[in-house]
Design an enzyme around this catalytic site. Sequence first.
Site, PDB file in Angstrom:
ATOM      1  N   CYS A  79       0.831  -1.206   0.000  1.00 58.52           N
ATOM      2  CA  CYS A  79       0.000   0.000   0.000  1.00 58.52           C
ATOM      3  C   CYS A  79       0.871   1.265   0.000  1.00 58.52           C
ATOM      4  O   CYS A  79       1.489   1.571  -1.005  1.00 58.52           O
ATOM      5  CB  CYS A  79      -0.982  -0.022   1.162  1.00 58.52           C
ATOM      6  SG  CYS A  79      -2.386   1.097   0.921  1.00 58.52           S
ATOM      7  N   HIS A 167      -3.763  -5.251   0.432  1.00 62.88           N
ATOM      8  CA  HIS A 167      -3.253  -5.705   1.731  1.00 62.88           C
ATOM      9  C   HIS A 167      -3.297  -7.234   1.826  1.00 62.88           C
ATOM     10  O   HIS A 167      -4.352  -7.812   2.089  1.00 62.88           O
ATOM     11  CB  HIS A 167      -4.080  -5.094   2.862  1.00 62.88           C
ATOM     12  CG  HIS A 167      -3.825  -3.637   3.066  1.00 62.88           C
ATOM     13  ND1 HIS A 167      -2.814  -3.161   3.870  1.00 62.88           N
ATOM     14  CD2 HIS A 167      -4.430  -2.549   2.549  1.00 62.88           C
ATOM     15  CE1 HIS A 167      -2.822  -1.837   3.848  1.00 62.88           C
ATOM     16  NE2 HIS A 167      -3.793  -1.440   3.048  1.00 62.88           N
ATOM     17  N   GLU A 169      -2.107  -8.981   4.163  1.00 64.44           N
ATOM     18  CA  GLU A 169      -2.109  -9.402   5.574  1.00 64.44           C
ATOM     19  C   GLU A 169      -3.501  -9.573   6.169  1.00 64.44           C
ATOM     20  O   GLU A 169      -3.655 -10.198   7.229  1.00 64.44           O
ATOM     21  CB  GLU A 169      -1.302  -8.409   6.428  1.00 64.44           C
ATOM     22  CG  GLU A 169      -1.898  -7.014   6.585  1.00 64.44           C
ATOM     23  CD  GLU A 169      -1.547  -6.037   5.467  1.00 64.44           C
ATOM     24  OE1 GLU A 169      -1.600  -4.830   5.712  1.00 64.44           O
ATOM     25  OE2 GLU A 169      -1.224  -6.501   4.354  1.00 64.44           O
TER      26      GLU A 169
END
Length: 509
Positions: A79, A167, A169
């Site tokens: 990001c 993202h 994660e």
Amino acid sequence: MQNKILILDFGSQYTQLIARKIRELNVYCEIYPYNNRPEITNEIKGVILSGSPFSVRDPEAPLPDLSDIKGKLPLLGICYGAQYLAHYYGGEVAPSEHREYGRAELNIINNSCKLFEGIKNNSQVWMSHADTIIKLPEDYKITASTNNIKTAAYKIENEETYGLQFHPEVYHSVYGKDILKNFVSGICGISQNWTPESFIETAINNLKKEIKNEKVILGLSGGVDSTVAAVLLNKAAGKNLYCIFINNGLLRKNEFTNVLKSYEGMGLNVKGTDAKELFYSALKGVTDPEKKRKIIGNTFIKVFDEEARKIKNVKFLAQGTIYPDVIESQSVKGPSATIKSHHNVGGLPDFMKLKVTEPLRLLFKDEVRKVGAELGIKKELLERHPFPGPGLGIRILGEVTPEKINILQEADDIFISELKKHELYNKVWQAATILLPVKSVGVMGDERTYENTAVLRAVNSVDGMTADWSQLPHEFLANVSSKITNKVKGINRVVYDISSKPPATVEWE
């Protein structure tokens, strides 16, 4: 030395999730503020740049020094990290026509990209950014797109440098963990061998080197962190470890006695000290939550110091500090507002003249529990909910008095006992009862009452960095409310807290 991934934090709410996902892969990693990172050493095999609430176009945008990283070590920008690597090396980032937030389908353009090895095309990923990359530097090549974003991922030619505008994660990114695995294991070449067993072996060896034959004292609380720290230290220091459990009068009902009993048979040298009257006196008339925390902390240190002086030639103080304590006490960009002070972070007063050792400071809460299980600690101790250092002192809003503590202990005992009775205790991460300085009119029998309000709080979390409120059955909550209002004199109203973290914190103070 332990090979590791370095995560540079730019203030993203997701940074801890990156670390968690990598740790789940049995790969060790550490988070540092981008402007206060360690030197690059041989153990660091790769670097990840986190997201950020900033835009790369902001005058105050975080600007990391990557001169010893980019092109020299595998590097992954996520990001903001990806936008920084594009914008500051000759590309262009501009505001998105529409804020890109939510699910998207990833169209992999370059199937030979090592980052996407084994990743299914058109899989779901999660976007969360207001800017987008509209132009890449010359040697940057697009590796993936989405319907709305041309540059969803890229790689720099002749460098192991990668960028993702989504993202990986967060759990919404279906193959996100696999993408991170491809980076840390495939591209960085780190073996997935960081396990509870390997941590214990390394920790004991390091503690033996650090402590040698010196005496160590540890303040036990009965919680998971201090218990695991005690057993680990016991293996390193043996008879030189002295554990002290202080009753500050702010524990749960009968906890002082129950905790001391639970340590019997564990081979620990534990002494209990009842100092509740000292704490009550120090807290008299105090209502400010941060002042209460500091008074409780300072009084604890005073009592602890007195007990420590009874043991001759002590050199070390052990603490059960864990990684979220450390992370929340760091500032990403200069001094920041204190959310709340952590009782385990910030050092010791000079007069104690002790060195601090923190064997668990690099572990998340669930990792502490795994280490504890590997050490053979009883399940009932490892499954205990987190309990704040200042105890019920921060669950009584306003002034703390013995009367209020007794009321809260009784209400809390009903809540916790009922959770266990209905097999809900292990389905929530933490449960608490809070006593409000709010009185309301009620009726019991034919009598009008004007008594306190109690708040029930239960949350689900992995490590406490974020938390969702637990959706306990309505029938259960009704039953607990009825028992509290019928059995606890001083409470005539019970409410349930449905706030998540963020924006709220788990504790009310």
